[in-house]
Design a protein around this motif. Structure first.
Motif, PDB file in Angstrom:
ATOM      1  N   ASP A   5      83.098  46.243 -12.076  1.00  0.00           N
ATOM      2  CA  ASP A   5      82.091  44.993 -11.862  1.00  0.00           C
ATOM      3  C   ASP A   5      82.456  44.441 -10.245  1.00  0.00           C
ATOM      4  N   GLN A   6      83.652  44.425  -9.948  1.00  0.00           N
ATOM      5  CA  GLN A   6      84.030  44.039  -8.446  1.00  0.00           C
ATOM      6  C   GLN A   6      83.238  45.118  -7.567  1.00  0.00           C
ATOM      7  N   TRP A   7      83.493  46.232  -7.844  1.00  0.00           N
ATOM      8  CA  TRP A   7      82.769  47.282  -7.105  1.00  0.00           C
ATOM      9  C   TRP A   7      81.372  47.247  -6.783  1.00  0.00           C
ATOM     10  N   LEU A   8      80.646  47.035  -8.208  1.00  0.00           N
ATOM     11  CA  LEU A   8      79.283  46.867  -8.095  1.00  0.00           C
ATOM     12  C   LEU A   8      78.855  45.819  -7.523  1.00  0.00           C
ATOM     13  N   GLN A   9      79.603  44.488  -7.453  1.00  0.00           N
ATOM     14  CA  GLN A   9      79.113  43.404  -7.013  1.00  0.00           C
ATOM     15  C   GLN A   9      79.064  43.758  -5.515  1.00  0.00           C
ATOM     16  N   THR A  14      72.898  45.911  -9.324  1.00  0.00           N
ATOM     17  CA  THR A  14      72.915  45.163 -10.275  1.00  0.00           C
ATOM     18  C   THR A  14      72.426  46.007 -11.515  1.00  0.00           C
ATOM     19  N   GLY A  15      72.500  45.481 -12.815  1.00  0.00           N
ATOM     20  CA  GLY A  15      71.829  46.089 -14.016  1.00  0.00           C
ATOM     21  C   GLY A  15      72.776  47.228 -14.524  1.00  0.00           C
ATOM     22  N   ILE A  16      73.915  47.194 -14.023  1.00  0.00           N
ATOM     23  CA  ILE A  16      74.703  48.377 -14.829  1.00  0.00           C
ATOM     24  C   ILE A  16      75.694  47.758 -15.640  1.00  0.00           C
ATOM     25  N   ASP A  17      75.860  48.459 -16.797  1.00  0.00           N
ATOM     26  CA  ASP A  17      76.967  47.940 -17.921  1.00  0.00           C
ATOM     27  C   ASP A  17      78.167  48.684 -17.541  1.00  0.00           C
ATOM     28  N   SER A  18      79.242  48.039 -16.951  1.00  0.00           N
ATOM     29  CA  SER A  18      80.387  48.589 -16.545  1.00  0.00           C
ATOM     30  C   SER A  18      81.387  48.905 -17.657  1.00  0.00           C
TER      31      SER A  18
END
Length: 102
Positions: A5-9, A14-18
């Motif tokens: 979640d931190q990496w994606l942010q 956005t829009g990825i279910d981690s």
């Protein structure tokens, strides 16, 4: 350790279910799986440096996340000033400075 979640942010994704997909918590198994092509891994730079240098893994992004965790060296007060403890503390601080610098 950073989370997906931190990496994606940080990456602006956005829009990825981690929470989807396989989750491996053991660092050794995680790297083995990535090397074997099973998926991608989110790992500390120090843990993967040798694998990257050997060409077994690549870092496809220049995104680095600094963890918010901290480590503490603790010893009983009675031994805190012993030569071996003092030498270890100095060495540890020197190594931590190297990591911090890059």
């Amino acid at each position: 350790m950073a989370t997906w979640d931190q990496w994606l942010q940080v990456a602006g994704v956005t829009g990825i279910d981690s929470d989807g997909g396989t989750q491996i918590s053991d660092p050794g198994l995680l790297l083995s799986a990535a090397i074997d092509g099973v998926g991608v891994a989110l790992a500390s730079k120090q843990l993967i440096e040798a694998e990257v240098a050997a060409g077994r893994l690549v870092m496809p992004f220049d995104i680095v996340i600094r963890p918010a965790q901290a480590y503490y060296l603790v010893v009983p007060e009675a031994v805190a000033e012993r030569t071996v403890v003092t030498a270890f503390r100095k060495w540890l601080l020197k190594e931590a400075a190297k990591v911090r610098e890059g």
